[in-house]
Design a protein around this motif. Sequence first.
Motif, PDB file in Angstrom:
ATOM      1  N   GLY A  25       0.803  -1.217   0.000  1.00 11.69           N
ATOM      2  CA  GLY A  25       0.000   0.000   0.000  1.00 11.69           C
ATOM      3  C   GLY A  25       0.835   1.266   0.000  1.00 11.69           C
ATOM      4  O   GLY A  25       0.455   2.279  -0.606  1.00 11.69           O
ATOM      5  N   ARG A  26       1.973   1.241   0.672  1.00 14.50           N
ATOM      6  CA  ARG A  26       2.863   2.412   0.666  1.00 14.50           C
ATOM      7  C   ARG A  26       3.213   2.807  -0.763  1.00 14.50           C
ATOM      8  O   ARG A  26       3.167   3.985  -1.124  1.00 14.50           O
ATOM      9  CB  ARG A  26       4.146   2.101   1.426  1.00 14.50           C
ATOM     10  CG  ARG A  26       4.036   2.118   2.941  1.00 14.50           C
ATOM     11  CD  ARG A  26       5.396   1.804   3.538  1.00 14.50           C
ATOM     12  NE  ARG A  26       5.388   1.929   4.985  1.00 14.50           N
ATOM     13  CZ  ARG A  26       6.466   1.766   5.741  1.00 14.50           C
ATOM     14  NH1 ARG A  26       7.623   1.466   5.169  1.00 14.50           N
ATOM     15  NH2 ARG A  26       6.400   1.905   7.049  1.00 14.50           N
ATOM     16  N   LYS A  27       3.567   1.821  -1.557  1.00 13.97           N
ATOM     17  CA  LYS A  27       3.962   2.096  -2.942  1.00 13.97           C
ATOM     18  C   LYS A  27       2.765   2.542  -3.773  1.00 13.97           C
ATOM     19  O   LYS A  27       2.863   3.469  -4.583  1.00 13.97           O
ATOM     20  CB  LYS A  27       4.615   0.858  -3.555  1.00 13.97           C
ATOM     21  CG  LYS A  27       5.920   0.445  -2.888  1.00 13.97           C
ATOM     22  CD  LYS A  27       6.496  -0.779  -3.563  1.00 13.97           C
ATOM     23  CE  LYS A  27       7.863  -1.146  -2.973  1.00 13.97           C
ATOM     24  NZ  LYS A  27       7.775  -1.513  -1.545  1.00 13.97           N
ATOM     25  N   LEU A  28       1.630   1.896  -3.587  1.00 15.03           N
ATOM     26  CA  LEU A  28       0.456   2.243  -4.374  1.00 15.03           C
ATOM     27  C   LEU A  28       0.010   3.677  -4.118  1.00 15.03           C
ATOM     28  O   LEU A  28      -0.228   4.444  -5.055  1.00 15.03           O
ATOM     29  CB  LEU A  28      -0.695   1.286  -4.038  1.00 15.03           C
ATOM     30  CG  LEU A  28      -0.559  -0.159  -4.527  1.00 15.03           C
ATOM     31  CD1 LEU A  28      -1.749  -0.981  -4.043  1.00 15.03           C
ATOM     32  CD2 LEU A  28      -0.470  -0.201  -6.047  1.00 15.03           C
ATOM     33  N   PHE A  29      -0.107   4.041  -2.851  1.00 18.26           N
ATOM     34  CA  PHE A  29      -0.626   5.361  -2.532  1.00 18.26           C
ATOM     35  C   PHE A  29       0.415   6.448  -2.740  1.00 18.26           C
ATOM     36  O   PHE A  29       0.073   7.634  -2.797  1.00 18.26           O
ATOM     37  CB  PHE A  29      -1.157   5.393  -1.099  1.00 18.26           C
ATOM     38  CG  PHE A  29      -2.482   4.707  -0.939  1.00 18.26           C
ATOM     39  CD1 PHE A  29      -3.607   5.196  -1.571  1.00 18.26           C
ATOM     40  CD2 PHE A  29      -2.605   3.560  -0.174  1.00 18.26           C
ATOM     41  CE1 PHE A  29      -4.839   4.559  -1.438  1.00 18.26           C
ATOM     42  CE2 PHE A  29      -3.821   2.922  -0.027  1.00 18.26           C
ATOM     43  CZ  PHE A  29      -4.949   3.420  -0.662  1.00 18.26           C
ATOM     44  N   ALA A  30       1.675   6.096  -2.846  1.00 19.32           N
ATOM     45  CA  ALA A  30       2.696   7.090  -3.158  1.00 19.32           C
ATOM     46  C   ALA A  30       2.619   7.497  -4.617  1.00 19.32           C
ATOM     47  O   ALA A  30       2.922   8.642  -4.971  1.00 19.32           O
ATOM     48  CB  ALA A  30       4.084   6.542  -2.840  1.00 19.32           C
ATOM     49  N   PHE A  57      -8.237  -4.577   7.600  1.00 19.10           N
ATOM     50  CA  PHE A  57      -8.300  -3.119   7.735  1.00 19.10           C
ATOM     51  C   PHE A  57      -9.724  -2.549   7.687  1.00 19.10           C
ATOM     52  O   PHE A  57      -9.879  -1.331   7.785  1.00 19.10           O
ATOM     53  CB  PHE A  57      -7.467  -2.473   6.618  1.00 19.10           C
ATOM     54  CG  PHE A  57      -6.041  -2.955   6.587  1.00 19.10           C
ATOM     55  CD1 PHE A  57      -5.118  -2.512   7.516  1.00 19.10           C
ATOM     56  CD2 PHE A  57      -5.633  -3.875   5.630  1.00 19.10           C
ATOM     57  CE1 PHE A  57      -3.803  -2.963   7.490  1.00 19.10           C
ATOM     58  CE2 PHE A  57      -4.322  -4.331   5.592  1.00 19.10           C
ATOM     59  CZ  PHE A  57      -3.401  -3.875   6.530  1.00 19.10           C
ATOM     60  N   THR A  58     -10.732  -3.373   7.498  1.00 20.78           N
ATOM     61  CA  THR A  58     -12.140  -2.976   7.536  1.00 20.78           C
ATOM     62  C   THR A  58     -12.597  -2.212   6.298  1.00 20.78           C
ATOM     63  O   THR A  58     -13.672  -2.472   5.749  1.00 20.78           O
ATOM     64  CB  THR A  58     -12.450  -2.122   8.794  1.00 20.78           C
ATOM     65  OG1 THR A  58     -12.029  -2.835   9.956  1.00 20.78           O
ATOM     66  CG2 THR A  58     -13.952  -1.849   8.890  1.00 20.78           C
ATOM     67  N   GLY A  62      -9.499   2.668   6.321  1.00 23.16           N
ATOM     68  CA  GLY A  62      -8.748   2.028   7.399  1.00 23.16           C
ATOM     69  C   GLY A  62      -7.392   1.541   6.925  1.00 23.16           C
ATOM     70  O   GLY A  62      -6.392   1.638   7.646  1.00 23.16           O
ATOM     71  N   TYR A  63      -7.360   1.033   5.703  1.00 24.50           N
ATOM     72  CA  TYR A  63      -6.100   0.573   5.105  1.00 24.50           C
ATOM     73  C   TYR A  63      -5.145   1.753   4.920  1.00 24.50           C
ATOM     74  O   TYR A  63      -3.966   1.682   5.289  1.00 24.50           O
ATOM     75  CB  TYR A  63      -6.420  -0.082   3.758  1.00 24.50           C
ATOM     76  CG  TYR A  63      -5.248  -0.680   3.016  1.00 24.50           C
ATOM     77  CD1 TYR A  63      -4.288  -1.456   3.667  1.00 24.50           C
ATOM     78  CD2 TYR A  63      -5.128  -0.505   1.637  1.00 24.50           C
ATOM     79  CE1 TYR A  63      -3.230  -2.024   2.962  1.00 24.50           C
ATOM     80  CE2 TYR A  63      -4.075  -1.078   0.928  1.00 24.50           C
ATOM     81  CZ  TYR A  63      -3.125  -1.826   1.597  1.00 24.50           C
ATOM     82  OH  TYR A  63      -2.080  -2.390   0.906  1.00 24.50           O
ATOM     83  N   TYR A  64      -5.660   2.833   4.380  1.00 19.79           N
ATOM     84  CA  TYR A  64      -4.819   4.005   4.145  1.00 19.79           C
ATOM     85  C   TYR A  64      -4.271   4.569   5.457  1.00 19.79           C
ATOM     86  O   TYR A  64      -3.085   4.915   5.562  1.00 19.79           O
ATOM     87  CB  TYR A  64      -5.628   5.075   3.405  1.00 19.79           C
ATOM     88  CG  TYR A  64      -4.816   6.298   3.062  1.00 19.79           C
ATOM     89  CD1 TYR A  64      -3.908   6.273   2.006  1.00 19.79           C
ATOM     90  CD2 TYR A  64      -4.957   7.474   3.774  1.00 19.79           C
ATOM     91  CE1 TYR A  64      -3.157   7.389   1.687  1.00 19.79           C
ATOM     92  CE2 TYR A  64      -4.211   8.593   3.468  1.00 19.79           C
ATOM     93  CZ  TYR A  64      -3.320   8.542   2.419  1.00 19.79           C
ATOM     94  OH  TYR A  64      -2.570   9.643   2.112  1.00 19.79           O
ATOM     95  N   ILE A  68      -0.341   5.094   6.673  1.00 18.35           N
ATOM     96  CA  ILE A  68       0.206   6.363   7.166  1.00 18.35           C
ATOM     97  C   ILE A  68       0.828   6.175   8.545  1.00 18.35           C
ATOM     98  O   ILE A  68       1.963   6.596   8.808  1.00 18.35           O
ATOM     99  CB  ILE A  68      -0.892   7.430   7.233  1.00 18.35           C
ATOM    100  CG1 ILE A  68      -1.388   7.796   5.827  1.00 18.35           C
ATOM    101  CG2 ILE A  68      -0.379   8.673   7.962  1.00 18.35           C
ATOM    102  CD1 ILE A  68      -0.450   8.656   5.038  1.00 18.35           C
ATOM    103  N   GLU A  69       0.114   5.532   9.452  1.00 17.26           N
ATOM    104  CA  GLU A  69       0.597   5.370  10.824  1.00 17.26           C
ATOM    105  C   GLU A  69       1.853   4.506  10.876  1.00 17.26           C
ATOM    106  O   GLU A  69       2.779   4.784  11.643  1.00 17.26           O
ATOM    107  CB  GLU A  69      -0.515   4.774  11.689  1.00 17.26           C
ATOM    108  CG  GLU A  69      -1.656   5.752  11.939  1.00 17.26           C
ATOM    109  CD  GLU A  69      -2.849   5.108  12.614  1.00 17.26           C
ATOM    110  OE1 GLU A  69      -2.900   3.851  12.657  1.00 17.26           O
ATOM    111  OE2 GLU A  69      -3.728   5.848  13.095  1.00 17.26           O
ATOM    112  N   ASP A  70       1.882   3.453  10.067  1.00 17.83           N
ATOM    113  CA  ASP A  70       3.064   2.595  10.045  1.00 17.83           C
ATOM    114  C   ASP A  70       4.272   3.347   9.495  1.00 17.83           C
ATOM    115  O   ASP A  70       5.381   3.242  10.034  1.00 17.83           O
ATOM    116  CB  ASP A  70       2.781   1.360   9.181  1.00 17.83           C
ATOM    117  CG  ASP A  70       3.866   0.313   9.284  1.00 17.83           C
ATOM    118  OD1 ASP A  70       3.906  -0.403  10.298  1.00 17.83           O
ATOM    119  OD2 ASP A  70       4.689   0.215   8.349  1.00 17.83           O
TER     120      ASP A  70
END
Length: 210
Positions: A25-30, A57-58, A62-64, A68-70
């Motif tokens: 997800g880090r790569k996708l949302f970047a 992640f519900t 929630g996934y996003y 971010i938090e991680d």
Amino acid sequence: MKNSEQRARGTDRSVARRAELISIGRKLFADTSYDALSMDDIARHAGVAKGLIYYYFTSKRGYYLAIIEDSVGDLLDRAGGAGDLAPVDRVHRTIDGYLRYAEHHQAAYRTIITGGVGFDAEVQAIRNGVREEMIATIARGAWGKPDVPELARLALLGWLCGVEGVTLDWIGRREVERDTVRALLVRTLVETLRVIAEFEPAYQPPVTMD
């Protein structure tokens, strides 16, 4: 005993799978805005069933937020890992750790700083938390304490916003050595501390800061 071991292995696998999904997800949302990615897109890129992402992640939100938090946790660990160094050395190490994190985890850094959900109060709160942690770390290095007058906090926030802009541009172009960027940021921090001292005489910059 056997059931306990099985549960432990299952927990380890769950933790590893969740971490793997966050990494993807880090790569996708970047690289893609929040609104442009559907849960079907995410599942396809991750090579998993969509239901698995919902399980951990519900929702997409929630996934996003988990991503971010991680990412924030990693950044703060790297930037704050100065140990028991002298205050001035701690400032240098903090800036160096910040740049190293951005350099080696570019997707995660962009997710933290320029994530794609527009104005979202919860996401903004996470980002603001990063900034406040960084300001507190710099304040400890400069003055030996994290709590400073509001004017000093505002000045450090302005400097940190500049750091974010410089860092984003630097990791995109990489035309300047990291040590040079660090020296630049330290120098601009010194000037910021001097300005703060003009307004708050009790908060003088360390004489060995340069």
